[in-house]
Design a protein around this motif. Structure first.
Motif, PDB file in Angstrom:
ATOM      1  N   ALA A  62       0.822  -1.208   0.000  1.00 47.02           N
ATOM      2  CA  ALA A  62       0.000   0.000   0.000  1.00 47.02           C
ATOM      3  C   ALA A  62       0.860   1.264   0.000  1.00 47.02           C
ATOM      4  O   ALA A  62       0.518   2.272  -0.632  1.00 47.02           O
ATOM      5  N   ILE A  63       1.989   1.214   0.703  1.00 47.56           N
ATOM      6  CA  ILE A  63       2.886   2.373   0.740  1.00 47.56           C
ATOM      7  C   ILE A  63       3.649   2.510  -0.574  1.00 47.56           C
ATOM      8  O   ILE A  63       3.861   3.617  -1.078  1.00 47.56           O
ATOM      9  N   THR A  64       4.048   1.354  -1.136  1.00 47.73           N
ATOM     10  CA  THR A  64       4.817   1.370  -2.383  1.00 47.73           C
ATOM     11  C   THR A  64       3.982   1.825  -3.570  1.00 47.73           C
ATOM     12  O   THR A  64       4.432   2.620  -4.407  1.00 47.73           O
ATOM     13  N   GLU A  65       2.753   1.296  -3.661  1.00 48.33           N
ATOM     14  CA  GLU A  65       1.873   1.629  -4.786  1.00 48.33           C
ATOM     15  C   GLU A  65       0.510   2.062  -4.255  1.00 48.33           C
ATOM     16  O   GLU A  65      -0.488   1.347  -4.383  1.00 48.33           O
ATOM     17  N   PRO A  66       0.414   3.226  -3.617  1.00 46.13           N
ATOM     18  CA  PRO A  66      -0.861   3.629  -2.987  1.00 46.13           C
ATOM     19  C   PRO A  66      -2.023   3.749  -3.969  1.00 46.13           C
ATOM     20  O   PRO A  66      -3.154   3.385  -3.640  1.00 46.13           O
ATOM     21  N   LYS A  67      -1.768   4.227  -5.179  1.00 43.89           N
ATOM     22  CA  LYS A  67      -2.860   4.390  -6.156  1.00 43.89           C
ATOM     23  C   LYS A  67      -3.400   3.042  -6.615  1.00 43.89           C
ATOM     24  O   LYS A  67      -4.572   2.933  -6.991  1.00 43.89           O
ATOM     25  N   TRP A  68      -2.541   2.038  -6.593  1.00 40.49           N
ATOM     26  CA  TRP A  68      -2.937   0.711  -7.069  1.00 40.49           C
ATOM     27  C   TRP A  68      -4.088   0.157  -6.236  1.00 40.49           C
ATOM     28  O   TRP A  68      -4.927  -0.597  -6.726  1.00 40.49           O
ATOM     29  N   PHE A  69      -4.141   0.564  -4.945  1.00 41.33           N
ATOM     30  CA  PHE A  69      -5.137   0.000  -4.027  1.00 41.33           C
ATOM     31  C   PHE A  69      -6.397   0.848  -3.911  1.00 41.33           C
ATOM     32  O   PHE A  69      -7.241   0.589  -3.051  1.00 41.33           O
ATOM     33  N   LEU A  70      -6.508   1.848  -4.756  1.00 39.70           N
ATOM     34  CA  LEU A  70      -7.730   2.641  -4.750  1.00 39.70           C
ATOM     35  C   LEU A  70      -8.855   1.952  -5.513  1.00 39.70           C
ATOM     36  O   LEU A  70     -10.017   2.358  -5.432  1.00 39.70           O
ATOM     37  N   ASN A  71      -8.520   0.925  -6.251  1.00 43.64           N
ATOM     38  CA  ASN A  71      -9.500   0.184  -7.049  1.00 43.64           C
ATOM     39  C   ASN A  71     -10.200  -0.852  -6.161  1.00 43.64           C
ATOM     40  O   ASN A  71      -9.572  -1.781  -5.654  1.00 43.64           O
ATOM     41  N   LYS A  72     -11.503  -0.698  -5.941  1.00 46.09           N
ATOM     42  CA  LYS A  72     -12.262  -1.606  -5.070  1.00 46.09           C
ATOM     43  C   LYS A  72     -12.296  -3.025  -5.616  1.00 46.09           C
ATOM     44  O   LYS A  72     -12.345  -3.994  -4.863  1.00 46.09           O
ATOM     45  N   ARG A  73     -12.289  -3.132  -6.936  1.00 48.67           N
ATOM     46  CA  ARG A  73     -12.320  -4.465  -7.553  1.00 48.67           C
ATOM     47  C   ARG A  73     -11.057  -5.248  -7.182  1.00 48.67           C
ATOM     48  O   ARG A  73     -11.128  -6.446  -6.866  1.00 48.67           O
ATOM     49  N   ARG A  74      -9.915  -4.567  -7.213  1.00 47.14           N
ATOM     50  CA  ARG A  74      -8.677  -5.229  -6.833  1.00 47.14           C
ATOM     51  C   ARG A  74      -8.706  -5.678  -5.370  1.00 47.14           C
ATOM     52  O   ARG A  74      -8.298  -6.788  -5.041  1.00 47.14           O
TER      53      ARG A  74
END
Length: 650
Positions: free
Chosen positions: A196-208
């Protein structure tokens, strides 16, 4: 999906010369060969007996239940029909330990570290004492190392390709590993936070997030084994996790948190110092120094990942580890040692590229030194201590007798022998403490029924006595003459300890053997008893409970100064309560004895003055004081024993 996955793994295991998979195989075979040569052929001390019995009977061992270990172990023992069930599970540990070594090599390759640096670090880890000690016996730690490394491999893959599928598989494997050991839960939290710290935007997707959660839940499926199997009432059913509350109590190790050694924040310093010292023991001081140079080689996010996992490992142990968990058994820090090995490989790589090109070849001596240094102590192929002790107890019991057994180090190997090897099925084995249970209600006639205890139950029942008869206590009526000891001083149990590994539990078992023979001889042959007590102290010099019990024995025989020495030693080993649930404290006993010793000395002086005799030598003094009669029975007992020791040259 299948073709894409194959391509991904081909890029990971690139076909260079020689290919990574070939080196992986070589690392595996070398490590596996070393582990198998020294694999324990019989059941090991501690948890091993209970774990293997659970595998054989498809039962539920102590919390957290280890469902994936039980299930995989059962499959393994069926597919690998070599030797006893215990030996098969030693091979199981060796197999996953060797796989872990191979995977450590793969992780180093993923980080683009040189092959020589990776090999040095891999074999330093392979032959480090804590990991090696768990690689040829029946325990869960080599399988846990395997899951940690698979999780690291997969997570590094995700960091390079950023694909949802890679992280889904990562969380699935981590959750699956959590069904083997609780550390994987901490590992999973660390990976999630780092991602989450490394790729914070990646985890904004609820589907993921939904897919990742589903992957983790699927990995937790083996936990269903616990309630499903418990409802079938297996003989070994720790915690009886049939309903939600009991299931959670087992999974969360609810009853084990009370054993925590750390009482306040000031205790953390001692834990940290031991933690750092443990790393130095595993990899030598040079290895520890090499690890510091990793900061020049690895990317900051990889350094942060490794340090995060190390700190989490430390804090988890500090939060609920017992004294022995933290300061004696460093096997719980194996995840830390894995991360350290990666750091060492990185340090060697950087030094060989930027400081001295030959250093990688020079430090190849380090794993060789570890191999030579630890070989003898890690060779368990002749280890028979737990097996012989339990057979000594079970085989000497009368037919149809009842044995109430406690203490993991003694009970668990008996559980294995009865459940897996069917030794003395006629003996009713009551497993005290399994599932935190007390002794069930016992209704028996001590005059005509044979009921034995591995430990004194501390009952105060009128008309009933507990008589030591060798390695156990026999419950009998006070007006009944109890037969002589069921055990002689010479048994098939190895008393020379030459084949006893440098293992705390093995030493304690040998100490208990001599302690029980001493207790049996205490009232009839003091010289023999004292010799056994000295042997117990020799073989188990760091067992605080042994020294505490010896302090009680010497005190009841009037040997107060000797008793104080025992309590002082117990305090030196462990200044806190003997067990978290007890109020037995060596410090208080030392203070109480200081007063009693002074009072005893004054009484002896008064008794000697009343004799109106001149100067007496030691023997004469003991003779006079041993005849004080009923007025001072402890003084009489003490001096009679001292006189007997003097006559025998002790």
């Amino acid at each position: 999906m299948g073709i894409s996955t194959i391509r991904n793994w081909r890029s990971l295991v690139s076909y260079t010369n020689p290919p990574i998979w070939a080196v992986f195989l070589i690392v595996f075979l070398v490590a596996f060969s070393c582990y198998v040569i020294g694999a324990s052929r019989t059941i090991y001390v501690g948890d091993s007996g209970e774990l293997v019995a659970a595998i054989h009977t498809m039962g539920i061992p102590h919390p957290p239940g280890y469902p994936i270990y039980v299930l995989l172990g059962k499959i393994w023992t069926v597919l690998v029909p070599i030797g006893s069930i215990a030996f098969r599970m030693s091979l199981f540990s060796a197999f996953f330990a060797a796989l872990s070594c191979g995977l450590l090599w793969v992780v180093c390759s993923q980080l683009k570290l040189s092959r020589i640096a990776s090999l040095v670090a891999t074999f330093m880890f392979a032959f480090s004492p804590s990991f090696w000690s768990q690689s040829n016996i029946q325990r869960v730690y080599s399988l846990n190392a395997f899951f940690v490394l698979v999780g690291i491999c997969l997570y590094l893959r995700w960091l390079s390709d950023g694909r949802l599928r890679s992280l889904m598989i990562t969380f699935f494997v981590i959750a699956l590993g959590g069904c083997n050991h609780p550390f994987m839960g901490i590992f999973g939290i660390c990976i999630a936070c780092h991602a989450a710290i490394t790729e914070p935007k990646w985890f904004l997707n609820k589907r993921r997030i939904a897919f990742l959660s589903l992957s983790g839940l699927l990995g937790l499926a083996p936990w269903l084994y616990l309630p499903l199997r418990s409802r079938q009432q297996p003989r070994l059913d720790w915690g009886n996790p049939e309903n939600l509350s009991q299931f959670w109590a087992v999974v969360s190790r609810k009853d084990f948190w009370g054993r925590a050694w750390m009482e306040n924040a000031s205790d953390l310093g001692a834990i940290v110092l031991d933690y750092i010292g443990g790393i130095q023991i595993e990899f030598h001081l040079l290895g520890l120094l090499l690890a510091f140079f990793a900061i020049r080689q690895l990317k900051p996010r990889i350094i942060c990942l490794l340090l995060l996992l190390m700190v989490a490992n430390l804090l988890a142990m500090a939060a609920h580890g017992s004294r022995s968990d933290i300061f004696i058994w460093h096997r719980y820090y194996i995840p830390t040692y894995l991360m350290t090995a990666i750091l060492i490989a990185s340090g060697i790589h950087w030094l060989s590229r930027h400081v001295w090109s030959k250093i990688a070849w020079l430090v190849m001596a380090l794993p060789v030194v570890s191999l030579i240094q630890n070989w003898q102590s890690m060779d368990r192929h002749e280890f028979v201590l737990a097996d012989h002790f339990s057979r000594e107890v079970l085989n000497k019991l009368p037919p149809g007798s009842t044995l109430v057994a406690s203490d993991d180090n003694i009970l668990f190997s008996m559980i294995y022998l009865q459940m897996a090897e069917e030794v003395r099925p006629d003996v009713r084995l009551i497993m005290q403490g399994v599932g935190q249970s007390e002794i069930p209600p016992l209704v028996f006639n001590p005059k005509n029924e044979d009921v034995f205890f591995t430990h004194h139950p501390n009952w105060q029942i009128e008309g009933l006595q507990m008589v030591p008869v060798g390695l156990v206590f026999k419950a009998s009526a006070k007006d009944t003459v109890v037969p002589d000891s069921l055990w002689s001083n010479r048994t098939r149990f190895d008393q020379n300890s030459d084949a006893v590994p440098d293992d705390y539990l093995a030493q304690n078992l040998l100490g208990h053997f001599h302690y029980m023979l001493g207790v049996t001889a205490e009232m009839t042959n003091w010289i023999q008893a004292e010799q056994q007590f000295q042997s117990a102290m020799k073989f188990a010099p760091n067992n605080d409970v042994l020294f505490y019990n010896l302090g009680l024995i010497y005190a009841r025989n009037g040997l107060l100064q000797r008793s104080r020495t025992m309590f002082a030693r117990s305090k030196e080993i462990n200044a806190r309560n003997i067990t978290p649930s007890s109020k037995s404290n060596s410090t208080e006993m030392v203070m109480r004895l200081d007063i009693l010793i002074e009072q005893q000395a004054l009484k002896e002086q008064s008794l000697l003055e009343n004799t109106r005799k001149g100067s007496l030598n030691a023997g004469q003094r003991y003779q006079v004081l041993s005849q004080t009669g009923d007025g001072e029975p402890l003084i009489a007992r003490k001096n009679a024993l001292l006189l007997e020791e003097l006559r025998h040259g002790l």
